[in-house]
Motif scaffolding. Structure first.
Motif, short mmCIF file in Angstrom:
data_model
loop_
_atom_site.label_atom_id
_atom_site.label_comp_id
_atom_site.label_asym_id
_atom_site.label_seq_id
_atom_site.Cartn_x
_atom_site.Cartn_y
_atom_site.Cartn_z
N GLY A 248 0.77 -1.24 0.00
CA GLY A 248 0.00 0.00 0.00
C GLY A 248 0.80 1.28 0.00
N PHE A 249 2.13 1.20 -0.08
CA PHE A 249 2.94 2.41 -0.15
C PHE A 249 2.93 2.95 -1.57
N SER A 250 3.09 4.26 -1.71
CA SER A 250 3.00 4.88 -3.02
C SER A 250 4.22 4.60 -3.89
N SER A 251 5.37 4.30 -3.26
CA SER A 251 6.60 4.03 -4.00
C SER A 251 7.58 3.32 -3.08
N SER A 252 8.66 2.80 -3.67
CA SER A 252 9.69 2.16 -2.85
C SER A 252 10.40 3.19 -1.97
N GLN A 253 10.50 4.44 -2.46
CA GLN A 253 11.14 5.49 -1.65
C GLN A 253 10.30 5.82 -0.42
N HIS A 254 8.98 5.91 -0.61
CA HIS A 254 8.08 6.14 0.52
C HIS A 254 8.20 5.00 1.53
N PHE A 255 8.19 3.78 1.03
CA PHE A 255 8.34 2.61 1.89
C PHE A 255 9.65 2.66 2.67
N ALA A 256 10.74 2.98 2.00
CA ALA A 256 12.05 3.01 2.66
C ALA A 256 12.09 4.06 3.76
N ARG A 257 11.47 5.22 3.52
CA ARG A 257 11.46 6.27 4.54
C ARG A 257 10.69 5.82 5.77
N VAL A 258 9.51 5.25 5.56
CA VAL A 258 8.70 4.80 6.70
C VAL A 258 9.40 3.65 7.42
N PHE A 259 9.99 2.74 6.66
CA PHE A 259 10.68 1.59 7.25
C PHE A 259 11.83 2.05 8.15
N ARG A 260 12.63 2.99 7.66
CA ARG A 260 13.76 3.49 8.46
C ARG A 260 13.26 4.22 9.70
N ARG A 261 12.20 5.01 9.55
CA ARG A 261 11.68 5.75 10.69
C ARG A 261 11.18 4.82 11.79
N LEU A 262 10.56 3.71 11.42
CA LEU A 262 9.97 2.83 12.42
C LEU A 262 10.91 1.74 12.92
N THR A 263 11.94 1.41 12.14
CA THR A 263 12.83 0.31 12.54
C THR A 263 14.27 0.74 12.77
N GLY A 264 14.66 1.90 12.25
CA GLY A 264 16.05 2.32 12.37
C GLY A 264 16.97 1.65 11.37
N SER A 265 16.41 0.85 10.46
CA SER A 265 17.20 0.16 9.44
C SER A 265 16.58 0.42 8.08
N THR A 266 17.11 -0.24 7.05
CA THR A 266 16.56 -0.11 5.71
C THR A 266 16.07 -1.47 5.21
N PRO A 267 15.13 -1.48 4.28
CA PRO A 267 14.68 -2.77 3.73
C PRO A 267 15.83 -3.58 3.13
#
Length: 276
Positions: A248-267
């Motif tokens: 449901g993310f609009s792009s891989s960049q959006h996903f990566a930003r949210v992922f880093r914010r919530l986990t402290g890491s990258t996909p």
């Protein structure tokens, strides 16, 4: 256990060859293109199928069934069934389970007697746990697999019976929205859409939701998506861009930003770590 990828898949796997004690004959998670169809076949045990994305058309026992995301489809032993058509790329879980074996461990479970087609309820979580057991080398692997199969059959049985009354008090609108976000986190929900489903004004829904769950609906939604993303990064080879869009993310960049914010890491880092 044998783990392999059948021809024609975009991603995913098929697993088979288990010790008989678990009750599982085969299972897996697959992402397939629109032209991927499944020929008529049958199994000696129940096969449970969960549609995650896309729409499919199945025929079982001469009857037709259209499955949308979040639909459960289960076929009894000896019933001929096949995937007759689909709309676009689609993604599904499946497991062939001897329910009699599980029923002997848990004799109180409600078990079906015919083809089942209905909303899936809690099966997504149960299938995700089964996939983790199938794709990860854990200690106590046989025990873990048996417990995952039992959890899946428990969720399947619960889907056949009326929902139990909640134990904790929660505003009905918050409960409705929480259920939507838990089960349909891949949808691109807006606050207005959630409020319309709950029958409240958007601002009032956001206030109620935050008061009862400690965070606004959008953050709760992203946490559910990222929880699932971590599972997929660790257990599948779905391309990260496809994974992001499926969640449901609009792009891989959006996903990566949210992922880093919530986990402290990258996909990419999480996926790379599984091969170390």
């Amino acid at each position: 256990m044998s783990l392999y990828r059948p021809d024609g898949l975009r991603a995913g796997f098929h697993a088979e060859g288990f010790a008989p004690g678990s009750g599982l004959l085969h299972g897996g998670e697959q992402w397939v293109p629109e032209q991927f169809l499944i020929e008529p076949h049958e199994h000696p045990v129940w096969e449970i199928y969960l549609q995650q994305h896309g729409t499919t058309h199945w025929v079982a026992g001469g009857d037709s069934y259209v499955l949308h995301p979040g639909h459960l489809f289960a076929v009894a032993p000896g019933v001929t069934h096949h995937l007759a058509g689909c709309s676009g790329n689609h993604h599904f879980f499946f497991a062939a389970i001897d329910l009699e074996v599980v029923g002997r461990r848990h004799p109180g479970l409600a078990l079906p007697s015919a083809v089942v087609h209905r909303e899936a309820g809690e099966l997504t979580y149960a299938f995700a746990q089964l996939v983790r057991e199938l794709t990860t080398r854990y200690e106590y692997a046989d025990t873990g697999l048996t417990l995952a199969v039992d959890h899946l059959v428990l969720a399947f049985s619960r889907s056949l019976t009326p929902t139990a009354a909640p134990q904790l008090p929660m505003h009905p609108a918050v409960r409705t929205v929480k259920r939507l976000l838990d089960q349909e986190f891949h949808e691109r929900w807006t606050l207005k859409e959630l409020a319309d489903r709950a029958g409240l004004a958007p601002a009032y829904l956001a206030e109620l939701f935050a008061a009862e769950l400690g965070q606004p609906p959008h953050r709760y939604l992203n946490e559910r998506r990222i929880d699932r993303a971590r599972q997929l990064l660790e257990s599948s080879d779905v391309p990260i861009t496809a994974l992001a869009l499926n969640l449901g993310f609009s792009s891989s960049q959006h996903f990566a930003r949210v992922f880093r914010r919530l986990t402290g890491s990258t996909p990419t880092a999480v996926r790379s770590s599984r091969s170390r």
